[in-house]
Scaffold this active site. Sequence first.
Site, PDB file in Angstrom:
ATOM      1  N   CYS A  37     -16.659  68.163 -43.612  1.00  0.00           N
ATOM      2  CA  CYS A  37     -15.783  68.679 -44.679  1.00  0.00           C
ATOM      3  C   CYS A  37     -14.569  69.345 -44.056  1.00  0.00           C
ATOM      4  CB  CYS A  37     -16.503  69.696 -45.551  1.00  0.00           C
ATOM      5  SG  CYS A  37     -18.003  69.063 -46.324  1.00  0.00           S
ATOM      6  N   CYS A  82     -19.078  72.919 -43.904  1.00  0.00           N
ATOM      7  CA  CYS A  82     -19.728  71.782 -43.242  1.00  0.00           C
ATOM      8  C   CYS A  82     -18.706  71.093 -42.337  1.00  0.00           C
ATOM      9  CB  CYS A  82     -20.377  70.827 -44.245  1.00  0.00           C
ATOM     10  SG  CYS A  82     -19.388  69.426 -44.765  1.00  0.00           S
TER      11      CYS A  82
END
Length: 477
Positions: A112, A109
């Site tokens: 992230c 992600c």
Amino acid sequence: MPDAGLLAPCPCSGEGQGIPPLVLFGIAAVGVWLVHRAWRAWRKDGVFRMSKAWKIAIVVALVAVVAIVIINKQRVPSPTTDKSGQSAAQVSQPAAGLPRLLDLGSVSCIPCKMMAPILEELKKEYAGKLQVDFIDVNANAEAGAQYGIKLIPTQVFFDASGKECFRHEGFFSKEDILAKWKDLGIDLSAGSASPAPTFERLTPAKADDRPKDTVCSMCDGDINPKTLVVVKSAKGDVRLCGPHCYFILYSCLTEDKTDFEKKVSVTDWGDGKTVPLTEALFLYGADEKTGRPTIKAFAGREAAEKERQASGGNILAWNVLQEKELATRCGFCDRMVYPQDAARVVTADGIHTWGCCSHCALGVAARTGKDITVYQPDRLTGEMIVVRTLSGSVASLEPKTAVTWFGLRKAPDGKFVSAGCFHQGFFVSEENLRKWVEQNPIETGRLIPISQALADKMKLSPQQIQKACKIGECAPK
Ligand SMILES: [Zn+2]
Ligand SMILES: [Zn+2]
């Protein structure tokens, strides 16, 4: 406790979850068709005789299926090991006596991924002071589940005794993480290997010995006697370098502005005589290279027309000029601004606005609550600096070495306060900033990271934002 597999993926994650459904459907359809053809051939002949073409088709199909299975297997890491090769037991074991930062996310992600270099830096810079762990909740669902997180990334702060003291969801900048530890009463900075940048100059290198009446009250620039504007106030005359600085001042007033223009006089460009603002005519032109407006005031049309023939432009009455000047505003403080002098700001939903200075440009994120991109040239060299924000933190910086100058000035009570919008700026490097400070001996302030300048704006309440940069609230005049 929510299943880690059901965690809300970040909307921008682009998370790879194996084969897309459409491709799977295609493979299934081809399979059904092949079986159907084989069945018909067998029914027709009583025996299933395989032609050469059929053999090739089936081999190709088998190879494709095997390849897809292998690709999928590679995409799904083993369930007990995350990217760094740590087992669930290892990542969830805090070291004794150290505060701990645990980031729960995934390796795909986007927010992230943006956390990863920050975690690495914290790990290096605070080795021996802070334990930094990462759990990939896609790879290590069990380890993730025990923290009961709702979305990724989530950062959990534990004190030295292992007690959770704070958690944050979404991208969290390094400065915000460090500030949070400080808020929590845990000081990581003592003896830190990389102290925050410390360059500052709080005493001017040279005293400002210009006579007071030759310095513009708004921009601190020199006043050209041909463009002087004077505003009568209860505290005495306010002298400005030209009509543009007057309109900046006007846009920063919080008082009732009815009949304000009656307090203002301008200077005739030709003969230097004083003219009431409302009776003057203005020759409005543009600088050929930059497009930045040029304004000259005149008492009479004849002189204005003569100058127009010599240098071009249009003759405007004061109220038309005011309307033009006030049309373009700072997206943070609402001050009027020329785009040629300003930072360009684009919000995530595509709205274009301006920041009258680099700090105001970052403030657009605070005022609108939106992610923004700021384009601001280096004050020394004009090289472009691009800052992108995500949830009120700096998401990316181009170039990475860019820093900001926070112009400060000593207030009458001895405290340092913002020196105002004219005294701020971005620089592509600390080196450029130092050079600029050297070239501007009167400037005082300090170098701060751009992330800190943004964090300072994000802390402001809506009431504080409303007062930002207003006369009497910002620069100590
Ligand atoms: Zn000025
Ligand atoms: Zn502003």
